[in-house]
Scaffold this motif. Structure first.
Motif, short mmCIF file in Angstrom:
data_model
loop_
_atom_site.label_atom_id
_atom_site.label_comp_id
_atom_site.label_asym_id
_atom_site.label_seq_id
_atom_site.Cartn_x
_atom_site.Cartn_y
_atom_site.Cartn_z
N ALA A 665 -31.97 45.46 -66.08
CA ALA A 665 -33.04 45.72 -67.04
C ALA A 665 -33.31 44.52 -67.93
CB ALA A 665 -32.69 46.94 -67.89
N LEU A 666 -32.32 43.64 -68.09
CA LEU A 666 -32.49 42.48 -68.97
C LEU A 666 -33.38 41.39 -68.37
CD1 LEU A 666 -28.87 42.17 -70.37
CD2 LEU A 666 -30.92 42.23 -71.79
N PHE A 667 -33.55 41.39 -67.07
CA PHE A 667 -34.32 40.30 -66.46
C PHE A 667 -35.78 40.35 -66.93
CE2 PHE A 667 -30.83 40.13 -63.41
CZ PHE A 667 -30.70 38.76 -63.24
N PRO A 668 -36.34 39.20 -67.30
CA PRO A 668 -37.70 39.15 -67.86
C PRO A 668 -38.79 39.10 -66.81
CG PRO A 668 -36.72 36.97 -67.97
CD PRO A 668 -35.66 37.88 -67.39
N HIS A 669 -38.71 39.98 -65.83
CA HIS A 669 -39.78 40.07 -64.84
C HIS A 669 -40.60 41.32 -65.14
CE1 HIS A 669 -41.99 40.44 -61.09
NE2 HIS A 669 -41.62 39.21 -60.78
N PRO A 670 -41.93 41.22 -65.14
CA PRO A 670 -42.75 42.37 -65.55
C PRO A 670 -42.57 43.61 -64.67
CG PRO A 670 -44.10 40.61 -64.61
CD PRO A 670 -42.75 40.05 -64.82
N HIS A 671 -42.34 43.43 -63.39
CA HIS A 671 -42.17 44.59 -62.51
C HIS A 671 -40.84 45.28 -62.75
CE1 HIS A 671 -45.24 42.72 -59.46
NE2 HIS A 671 -45.76 43.00 -60.64
N ILE A 672 -39.80 44.51 -63.00
CA ILE A 672 -38.50 45.11 -63.33
C ILE A 672 -38.60 45.86 -64.65
CG2 ILE A 672 -36.16 44.54 -64.10
CD1 ILE A 672 -35.98 42.51 -61.93
N HIS A 673 -39.27 45.25 -65.61
CA HIS A 673 -39.44 45.89 -66.92
C HIS A 673 -40.20 47.21 -66.75
CE1 HIS A 673 -39.78 45.75 -71.37
NE2 HIS A 673 -40.84 46.49 -71.12
N GLU A 674 -41.25 47.17 -66.00
CA GLU A 674 -42.08 48.36 -65.81
C GLU A 674 -41.31 49.46 -65.09
OE1 GLU A 674 -46.61 48.79 -64.50
OE2 GLU A 674 -45.34 48.11 -62.84
N TYR A 675 -40.58 49.10 -64.05
CA TYR A 675 -39.92 50.10 -63.22
C TYR A 675 -38.67 50.68 -63.87
CZ TYR A 675 -38.00 52.29 -59.02
OH TYR A 675 -37.49 53.20 -58.12
N LEU A 676 -37.94 49.85 -64.61
CA LEU A 676 -36.67 50.31 -65.19
C LEU A 676 -36.79 50.73 -66.65
CD1 LEU A 676 -34.09 47.75 -63.72
CD2 LEU A 676 -34.70 50.02 -62.85
N LEU A 677 -37.78 50.22 -67.39
CA LEU A 677 -37.80 50.45 -68.83
C LEU A 677 -39.07 51.12 -69.35
CD1 LEU A 677 -36.21 47.13 -70.17
CD2 LEU A 677 -35.14 49.38 -70.04
N ASP A 678 -40.00 51.47 -68.49
CA ASP A 678 -41.24 52.11 -68.96
C ASP A 678 -41.19 53.60 -68.65
OD1 ASP A 678 -43.72 52.91 -69.68
OD2 ASP A 678 -44.80 51.37 -68.56
N PRO A 679 -40.96 54.44 -69.67
CA PRO A 679 -40.89 55.89 -69.42
C PRO A 679 -42.23 56.48 -69.04
CG PRO A 679 -39.95 55.28 -71.58
CD PRO A 679 -40.71 54.10 -71.08
N TYR A 680 -43.33 55.80 -69.38
CA TYR A 680 -44.67 56.37 -69.21
C TYR A 680 -45.37 55.94 -67.93
CZ TYR A 680 -43.99 57.51 -74.11
OH TYR A 680 -43.49 58.01 -75.29
N VAL A 681 -44.69 55.18 -67.06
CA VAL A 681 -45.33 54.76 -65.84
C VAL A 681 -45.61 55.99 -64.97
CG1 VAL A 681 -43.16 54.36 -64.58
CG2 VAL A 681 -45.21 53.10 -63.94
N ASN A 682 -46.80 56.04 -64.38
CA ASN A 682 -47.18 57.17 -63.53
C ASN A 682 -46.60 56.96 -62.13
OD1 ASN A 682 -48.83 58.39 -65.53
ND2 ASN A 682 -50.41 56.86 -65.09
N LEU A 683 -45.50 57.63 -61.83
CA LEU A 683 -44.82 57.43 -60.55
C LEU A 683 -45.58 58.12 -59.43
CD1 LEU A 683 -41.09 57.98 -61.60
CD2 LEU A 683 -42.20 55.82 -61.04
#
Length: 765
Positions: A665-683
């Motif tokens: 989760a610490l890696f500064p890549h936008p897709h990792i951030h979105e997939y691991l740390l965004d509770p509101y992403v529409n899966l």
């Protein structure tokens, strides 16, 4: 006794005699040496019983004195005499014949001191580098000889000279056919020089005289010769020859080229004397770093260097015990290849196999440092050899075995290697060995495409908790290595298309109802005591932070960024219900304790990833293939499955699983951030994210809490015991579940801290 008396008398005469001009004095000492071979009848007496060592030392002192008295770069008559009369060739012959006994040591010492004490460049001269080449071939022929120390000193001074002027190495890349001819004729040439033929240097390998001619006869001829006039231009560097050697045509190393300097050093690395072996390794370190492409190619294609490195690695690895305690492998003191000294008697923390383990790790450290220092093409060749001849041939069968003890030991050794490797080139080959070179998205049908990768990831969910923990720790350290392929192969290649998203227009009703932009009971981060520590003055610039992704996906961005990050943070903080929380009963265990660590770790990760040129925002959805079926990849699948069983797994396993996920989760890549740390992403349908996995765990927890009496007091007691605030007492029912709840609560706080720190870094102007 008589010879010693003669030596003393000789020194007395020299002390009382009037001082001669330097050249006459130099010639006198040289002719005194040749005179010995005319008059002596006892060729069995050791050289130390003669005046030869004294005369050689006097000649060297004269050469040094002459150079000191002249302007820099100017050649004096004594040096011209040495070069013109091919004295080094003659000494080589005497040294090879070892006549009188011990002469080889004296010759090696003379060459070493001459190259080391004379400042002007001597190796470019044909009458220097040719006898030096020949003397190099005599070194390392037999191990544990009385001359071993002088041999390694001589080889190391040659290496040092080549390090100063790398282009000179071209003189030492010899044609094998020519070299074989010269081995039969080298002595003939030098004996001819003893006989006084001062003609210009003849081509190497061209026989002039029979080798059977006695040295004494040649020396007698030299006594009778008239000195030829010395000319100032005799010290003419063989620049034409050097230019030929450096030309593009000659840079193509064929199978008939030899690198005897390397071969001699390789032989001496096998010396039973550890000091000699270390010196030989140092010499090789100097040679591999030379920038000349021809030398680098010859080094890896025409010598046994790669074989020596890998064969010794394999031998030392196979000498290890079949079973080693993983803790011993991890905690054995840091290994430095040059300081591989260990005394079992003096070691209070000795364990069976420690000597063998230190030897293996020490040699691996040498291979790592050698590749790190080496010229690029040589480094790649050596690293590939380590991968093919050691990793694949020796380590892979051990990692693929079914014995649990064998798996645990071999994985612990692989973990230690991953931690220890520092060379970028060797790290790349280590990564390819573990993960393979594939970069296209994974599918369920091809997860076994690289068998070792598949097996190691499966070991993260092994029936043996020890194997699971060790393998997870290996992956955790692997993720922290500065190599882009690691994260891409394990995670990023499956997130490139963002096909975990179900793209639809954003609807406010899809979110939980919030009041004034915050969930009830949320923490006000603006009042957080660490908020000021994360102010713009104390953080890196936007560029230095690598412009990590926004905390939320573009589908639901709000103008009020602060409100949005509060929602994300509180989504994680509020995941665990109040009745399952215990940290607020214990001082110093709040969410804010994770902020400082998250800030430091994220900064470190940004520094690692800076050169990988990751995008600052997610890939636009219109450019993504959202129709392709999504598979999170084998690695994340196993981690998510482990995370889903957090309430039923041992405490140590849970700590390791959450540690790996937080590192991702610490890696500064936008897709990792979105997939691991965004509770509101529409899966998309059938997809899961880290947040959705935790939501399912919490749902299961809510049901199971109802069945456990006195759940909250028991939970608090377990937390205090884990923190050492309460002594160990009677076993508590449902201990695994209670420990799992505590890890879950702490993990959610850690994810909240990471999300906040990453948002703050991206929004800092």
């Amino acid at each position: 006794m008589f010879s010693k008396f003669t030596s003393i008398l000789q020194h007395a005469v020299e002390a009382l005699a009037p001082s001669l001009p330097l050249q006459e004095d130099f010639v006198y000492h040289w002719k005194a040496i040749t005179h010995y071979y005319i008059e002596t009848s006892d060729d069995k007496a050791p050289v130390t019983d003669t005046n030869i060592p004294s005369h050689l030392e006097q000649m060297l002192d004269i050469l040094v004195q002459e150079e000191n008295e002249r302007e820099s770069g100017e050649t004096g008559p004594c040096m011209e005499y040495l070069l013109h009369h091919k004295i080094l060739e003659t000494l080589y012959t005497l040294g090879k014949a070892d006549c009188p006994p011990g002469m080889k040591q004296q010759v090696l010492a003379f060459y070493t001191k001459l190259l080391g004490r004379i400042r002007q460049p001597l190796l470019p001269h044909i009458n220097v580098h040719r006898p030096v080449q020949k003397l190099i071939r005599l070194c390392g022929e037999v191990l544990a000889t009385p001359t071993e120390n002088e041999e390694i000193q001589f080889l190391c001074i040659v290496c040092a000279k080549l390090k100063q002027d790398p282009y000179l190495v071209n003189f030492f890349l010899e044609n094998k056919l020519k070299g074989m001819a010269s081995k039969g004729s080298a002595d003939v040439i030098t004996e001819d020089m003893i006989r006084g033929q001062d003609s210009p240097a003849t081509d190497m390998g061209q026989p002039i005289q029979s080798e059977e001619m006695p040295i004494a006869a040649g020396a007698e001829q030299m006594e009778k010769e008239d000195d030829l006039p010395q000319q100032a231009d005799e010290l003419s560097f063989s620049l034409d020859e050097l230019n030929v050697a450096s030309s593009p045509e000659s840079s193509t190393v064929g199978p008939n080229q030899d690198y005897n300097l390397v071969n001699s050093l390789l032989n001496l690395t096998k010396s039973p004397d550890g000091r000699i072996a270390v010196k030989a390794c140092e010499g090789l370190m100097l040679l591999v770093s030379l920038p000349e492409p021809a030398a680098a190619k010859c080094l890896t294609q025409s010598t046994c260097l790669c074989e020596l490195l890998t064969d010794r690695l394999a031998t030392l690895y196979k000498a290890l015990p079949q079973s080693l305690d993983p803790l011993d492998i991890e905690t054995v003191e840091a290994i430095n290849w040059g300081l591989d000294s260990y005394s079992h008697k003096e070691d209070a923390s000795a364990f069976p196999g420690k000597r063998a383990l230190i030897s293996f790790l020490s040699w691996f450290d040498y291979c790592d440092q050698l590749i790190k220092e080496a010229q690029k093409t040589a480094a790649v060749a050596m690293a590939k050899a380590v991968r093919e001849r050691f990793f694949i041939d020796v380590m892979e069968p051990q990692l693929m075995q079914t014995s649990e003890i064998g798996i645990l030991t071999s994985t612990a050794l692989l973990h230690r290697i991953v931690r220890q490797v520092t060379s970028d080139v060797l790290l790349q080959e280590t990564v390819y060995f573990i993960l393979g070179e594939h970069r296209e998205p994974e599918t369920l049908t091809d997860i076994n495409r690289h068998p070792l990768r598949h097996r190691l990831i499966e070991h993260c969910d092994h029936i043996s908790d020890e194997i699971s923990i060790m393998t997870l720790r290996m992956f955790e350290h692997l993720l922290q290595k500065p190599n882009e392929h690691i994260l891409y192969n394990l995670v990023l290649r499956n997130l490139e298309e963002r096909n975990y998203i179900e793209y639809k227009p954003f609807c406010q009703e899809d979110k939980d109802v919030v009041e004034n932009g915050q969930i009830a009971g949320a923490v006000d981060l603006e009042e957080d005591p660490l908020f000021t520590d994360l102010s713009p003055d104390n953080t890196l610039s936007t560029q230095e932070w690598l412009s990590p992704s926004p905390p939320v996906s573009p589908e639901h961005q709000k103008n009020d960024g602060k409100t949005e990050v509060h929602k994300i943070v509180n989504s994680f903080l509020c995941l665990v219900p109040d009745e399952a929380k215990s940290s607020y009963h214990v001082e110093g265990t709040g969410y804010d304790t994770y902020l400082r660590d998250a800030h430091r770790q994220f900064r470190d990760y940004c520094v690692i990833c800076l050169r990988w040129e990751w995008p600052g925002s997610p890939r636009p959805l219109e450019k993504c293939n959202l129709e392709a079926s999504f598979f999170e990849g084998h690695f994340l699948r196993v981690l998510f499955e482990r995370m889903g069983r957090i309430l039923d797994q041992p405490y140590d396993v849970n700590l390791q699983v959450t540690s790996v996920l937080s590192k991702l989760a610490l890696f500064p890549h936008p897709h990792i951030h979105e997939y691991l740390l965004d509770p509101y992403v529409n899966l998309a349908s059938g997809c899961r994210s880290l947040f959705s996995v935790i939501v399912r765990v919490v749902g299961d927890l809510m049901v199971r809490i109802q069945r456990i009496p006195d759940f909250t007091p028991k939970l608090l007691l377990v937390r205090k015991r884990l923190l050492g605030l309460e002594p160990e007492g009677p076993i508590i029912d449902h201990m695994t579940l209670l420990e799992g709840v505590i890890v879950l609560e702490e993990f959610c706080k850690e994810l909240a801290a990471i999300a906040f720190v990453k948002y703050h870094a991206s929004s800092t102007p």
